[in-house]
Design a protein around this motif. Structure first.
Motif, mmCIF file in Angstrom:
data_model
loop_
_atom_site.group_PDB
_atom_site.id
_atom_site.type_symbol
_atom_site.label_atom_id
_atom_site.label_comp_id
_atom_site.label_asym_id
_atom_site.label_seq_id
_atom_site.Cartn_x
_atom_site.Cartn_y
_atom_site.Cartn_z
ATOM 1 N N UNK A 181 0.836 -1.184 0.000
ATOM 2 C CA UNK A 181 0.000 0.000 0.000
ATOM 3 C C UNK A 181 0.877 1.241 0.000
ATOM 4 N N UNK A 182 0.277 2.347 -0.327
ATOM 5 C CA UNK A 182 1.008 3.625 -0.354
ATOM 6 C C UNK A 182 1.593 3.903 1.021
ATOM 7 N N UNK A 183 2.804 4.431 1.025
ATOM 8 C CA UNK A 183 3.467 4.740 2.276
ATOM 9 C C UNK A 183 4.227 3.570 2.863
ATOM 10 N N UNK A 184 4.286 2.457 2.129
ATOM 11 C CA UNK A 184 5.003 1.269 2.601
ATOM 12 C C UNK A 184 6.041 0.839 1.565
ATOM 13 N N UNK A 185 7.095 0.259 2.062
ATOM 14 C CA UNK A 185 8.159 -0.231 1.182
ATOM 15 C C UNK A 185 8.154 -1.761 1.178
ATOM 16 N N UNK A 186 8.262 -2.390 -0.011
ATOM 17 C CA UNK A 186 8.268 -3.855 -0.136
ATOM 18 C C UNK A 186 9.661 -4.397 0.173
ATOM 19 N N UNK A 187 9.728 -5.312 1.133
ATOM 20 C CA UNK A 187 11.000 -5.932 1.525
ATOM 21 C C UNK A 187 11.015 -7.367 0.988
ATOM 22 N N UNK A 188 11.896 -7.665 0.060
ATOM 23 C CA UNK A 188 11.951 -8.983 -0.575
ATOM 24 C C UNK A 188 11.754 -8.854 -2.074
ATOM 25 N N UNK A 189 11.482 -9.976 -2.717
ATOM 26 C CA UNK A 189 11.326 -9.991 -4.172
ATOM 27 C C UNK A 189 9.888 -9.670 -4.562
ATOM 28 N N UNK A 190 9.761 -8.882 -5.611
ATOM 29 C CA UNK A 190 8.427 -8.537 -6.116
ATOM 30 C C UNK A 190 7.749 -9.745 -6.750
ATOM 31 N N UNK A 191 8.536 -10.664 -7.320
ATOM 32 C CA UNK A 191 7.977 -11.816 -8.033
ATOM 33 C C UNK A 191 8.498 -13.123 -7.412
ATOM 34 N N UNK A 192 7.608 -14.104 -7.277
ATOM 35 C CA UNK A 192 7.956 -15.460 -6.844
ATOM 36 C C UNK A 192 7.604 -16.423 -7.967
ATOM 37 N N UNK A 193 8.509 -17.352 -8.274
ATOM 38 C CA UNK A 193 8.261 -18.303 -9.361
ATOM 39 C C UNK A 193 8.327 -19.737 -8.833
ATOM 40 N N UNK A 194 7.366 -20.572 -9.262
ATOM 41 C CA UNK A 194 7.330 -21.989 -8.870
ATOM 42 C C UNK A 194 8.331 -22.763 -9.736
ATOM 43 N N UNK A 195 9.351 -23.347 -9.097
ATOM 44 C CA UNK A 195 10.421 -24.026 -9.838
ATOM 45 C C UNK A 195 10.136 -25.491 -10.124
ATOM 46 N N UNK A 196 11.031 -26.122 -10.893
ATOM 47 C CA UNK A 196 10.874 -27.535 -11.285
ATOM 48 C C UNK A 196 11.036 -28.482 -10.100
ATOM 49 N N UNK A 197 11.609 -27.970 -8.997
ATOM 50 C CA UNK A 197 11.766 -28.802 -7.806
ATOM 51 C C UNK A 197 10.583 -28.690 -6.854
ATOM 52 N N UNK A 198 9.528 -27.951 -7.281
ATOM 53 C CA UNK A 198 8.347 -27.811 -6.438
ATOM 54 C C UNK A 198 8.526 -26.795 -5.324
ATOM 55 N N UNK A 199 9.517 -25.897 -5.458
ATOM 56 C CA UNK A 199 9.769 -24.877 -4.447
ATOM 57 C C UNK A 199 9.701 -23.489 -5.080
ATOM 58 N N UNK A 200 9.305 -22.484 -4.247
ATOM 59 C CA UNK A 200 9.261 -21.103 -4.729
ATOM 60 C C UNK A 200 10.673 -20.540 -4.832
ATOM 61 N N UNK A 201 10.845 -19.582 -5.714
ATOM 62 C CA UNK A 201 12.180 -19.015 -5.947
ATOM 63 C C UNK A 201 12.707 -18.266 -4.717
ATOM 64 N N UNK A 202 11.811 -17.758 -3.864
ATOM 65 C CA UNK A 202 12.227 -17.082 -2.630
ATOM 66 C C UNK A 202 11.045 -17.039 -1.667
ATOM 67 N N UNK A 203 11.283 -16.504 -0.480
ATOM 68 C CA UNK A 203 10.201 -16.365 0.492
ATOM 69 C C UNK A 203 9.297 -15.194 0.086
ATOM 70 N N UNK A 204 8.018 -15.209 0.480
ATOM 71 C CA UNK A 204 7.128 -14.084 0.157
ATOM 72 C C UNK A 204 7.660 -12.794 0.785
ATOM 73 N N UNK A 205 7.468 -11.649 0.101
ATOM 74 C CA UNK A 205 7.959 -10.369 0.637
ATOM 75 C C UNK A 205 7.030 -9.841 1.741
ATOM 76 N N UNK A 206 7.475 -8.807 2.426
ATOM 77 C CA UNK A 206 6.658 -8.119 3.432
ATOM 78 C C UNK A 206 6.676 -6.620 3.140
ATOM 79 N N UNK A 207 5.769 -5.916 3.775
ATOM 80 C CA UNK A 207 5.686 -4.460 3.583
ATOM 81 C C UNK A 207 6.079 -3.748 4.872
ATOM 82 N N UNK A 208 6.881 -2.703 4.748
ATOM 83 C CA UNK A 208 7.373 -1.956 5.898
ATOM 84 C C UNK A 208 7.016 -0.478 5.713
ATOM 85 N N UNK A 209 6.514 0.133 6.768
ATOM 86 C CA UNK A 209 6.119 1.557 6.695
ATOM 87 C C UNK A 209 7.349 2.403 6.398
ATOM 88 N N UNK A 210 7.191 3.387 5.465
ATOM 89 C CA UNK A 210 8.304 4.275 5.138
ATOM 90 C C UNK A 210 8.648 5.138 6.335
#
Length: 394
Positions: free
Chosen positions: A295-324
């Motif tokens: 949301x506005x006024x928050x900064x995304x910590x982590x990757x904007x995109x997650x991709x499901x890999x051939x090993x059945x695992x996500x490319x990274x952990x889900x991101x979080x939002x932190x107040x500016x």
């Protein structure tokens, strides 16, 4: 002559006759041991008889002559015994032997056996006859030879041919160029026959086209005997048959890999305070992409995109939002008039900034920008404080 006198005379004659018989004596028929015979049917006192063995037997114990004395045989005929005649050792069979497990006495049979690589000529069986000798002729064992070995297809003998080969003679085979030898290289002459010969085969394996897979080891051909290739399935596919490593054998490739599409799914990534704007919805299959934003006024910590890999695992952990931090400061300054509450909020902001400063280099652009924004905010606040109240009306 009276009858009475005649009777007396006859009685005397009878007594004299009986006395004469008692004086002469007679033996009963003797009891003999097994395989013993006695010739004659009368056995008068003083007569001697000869004992003998049946055909095939010879005296073993006792005396062969017995005499009737005083109505008894002397010596005892049963002391005389007989046993089977022995034919003795038949001798050796050159390149062979006799099987004499049945014995070498009268009635026994022996069998001649030749050694390996030799053939028997003559009668193999001989019997011990009544006279204690072996019947028949002595057999002989002669070596069995092999004819020259014929050449094998696409190959040849390593040495020159001979007219004949004896038992246990060995010949070696070699294949022509570009041919591979299968089986034992040597053949052996056994009892006049050659053991199994090897074969020479030209081995060529075809180039493979494995769907949904790629070759990761080995060249592009041609493929000869023992050539090796390694395959792996493309992403999203799994090897369900055959082996990843295949070898070119006499009859072709050792196996053929088969890759099949598999349903690869990633688990639900879970929820954070970041919002999924694209790609949400279970199940999450291989290749699925999730997009996050704050949301506005928050900064995304982590990757904007997650991709499901051939090993059945996500490319990274889900991101979080932190107040500016800047947004938080504006909120604090906006409610500064709240007195102690504003001071408390300012303290929270300051501690947050100090903690964040430990992870950022001193004098970074972000810190400089925060300083400028803080200065601006303070100036605005001062302006608001010193702004005079409007003049009252006359």
């Amino acid at each position: 002559m009276s009858i009475m006198l005649l009777q007396k005379i006859l009685g005397c004659v009878w007594i004299l006759f009986l006395l004469s018989l008692e004086i002469r004596g007679q033996c009963s028929k003797p009891v003999l041991s097994d395989n013993v015979v006695l010739v004659g049917t009368t056995f008068e006192e003083g007569s001697s008889k000869k004992l003998s063995c049946v055909p095939g037997y010879a005296p073993e114990t006792g005396t062969a002559v017995v005499t009737c004395l005083g109505g008894k045989w002397n010596p005892n005929p049963q002391v005389f015994t007989c046993k089977k005649k022995s034919c003795g050792n038949p001798g050796d069979v050159p390149n062979g032997r006799y099987d004499m497990t049945g014995g070498i006495d009268f009635g026994s049979t022996i069998t001649a056996i030749c050694n390996e690589g030799y053939q028997l000529f003559g009668n193999a069986h001989r019997s011990c006859s009544v006279d204690g000798t072996w019947d028949g002729q002595e057999p002989r064992c002669e070596a069995v030879k092999c004819v020259p070995h014929p050449p094998i297809d696409n190959g040849r003998l390593e040495s020159a041919l001979m007219e004949h080969y004896d038992h246990d003679d060995v010949v070696l085979h070699v294949c022509n160029d570009d041919y591979t030898l299968f089986g034992k290289r040597e053949t052996i002459c056994k009892n006049g026959e050659w053991t199994e010969a090897p074969r020479c085969t030209k081995v060529q394996c075809q180039r493979l086209d494995i769907p949904d897979a790629k070759r990761v080891q080995g060249g592009s051909g041609p493929y000869g005997y023992k050539s090796t290739l390694m395959y792996e399935c493309n992403k999203g596919f799994k090897m369900v048959s055959g082996e990843a490593r295949i070898v070119c054998e006499e009859n072709g490739w050792s196996s053929t890999p088969i890759c099949k599409a598999v349903a690869i799914e990633c688990p639900n990534p879970g929820s954070t305070n970041a919002t999924i704007t694209d790609g949400s919805g279970d199940p999450y299959k291989y290749g699925a992409i999730l997009t996050y934003k704050c949301q506005a006024g928050h900064t995304l910590v982590g990757s904007t995109h997650l991709k499901c890999g051939s090993d059945g695992q996500w490319s990274s952990k889900p991101p979080t939002c932190q107040v500016d931090d800047n947004n938080l400061l504006k909120i604090i300054l906006g409610i500064a008039g709240a007195g102690a509450g504003g001071a408390l909020l300012f303290g929270v902001w300051y501690c947050r900034k100090k903690k964040r400063g430990k992870t950022e280099p001193h004098g970074t652009t972000a810190e400089a920008e925060e300083g400028v924004e803080l200065k601006s905010a303070e100036s605005s606040k001062q302006a608001e404080v010193v702004d005079p109240e409007p003049a009252s009306g006359p």
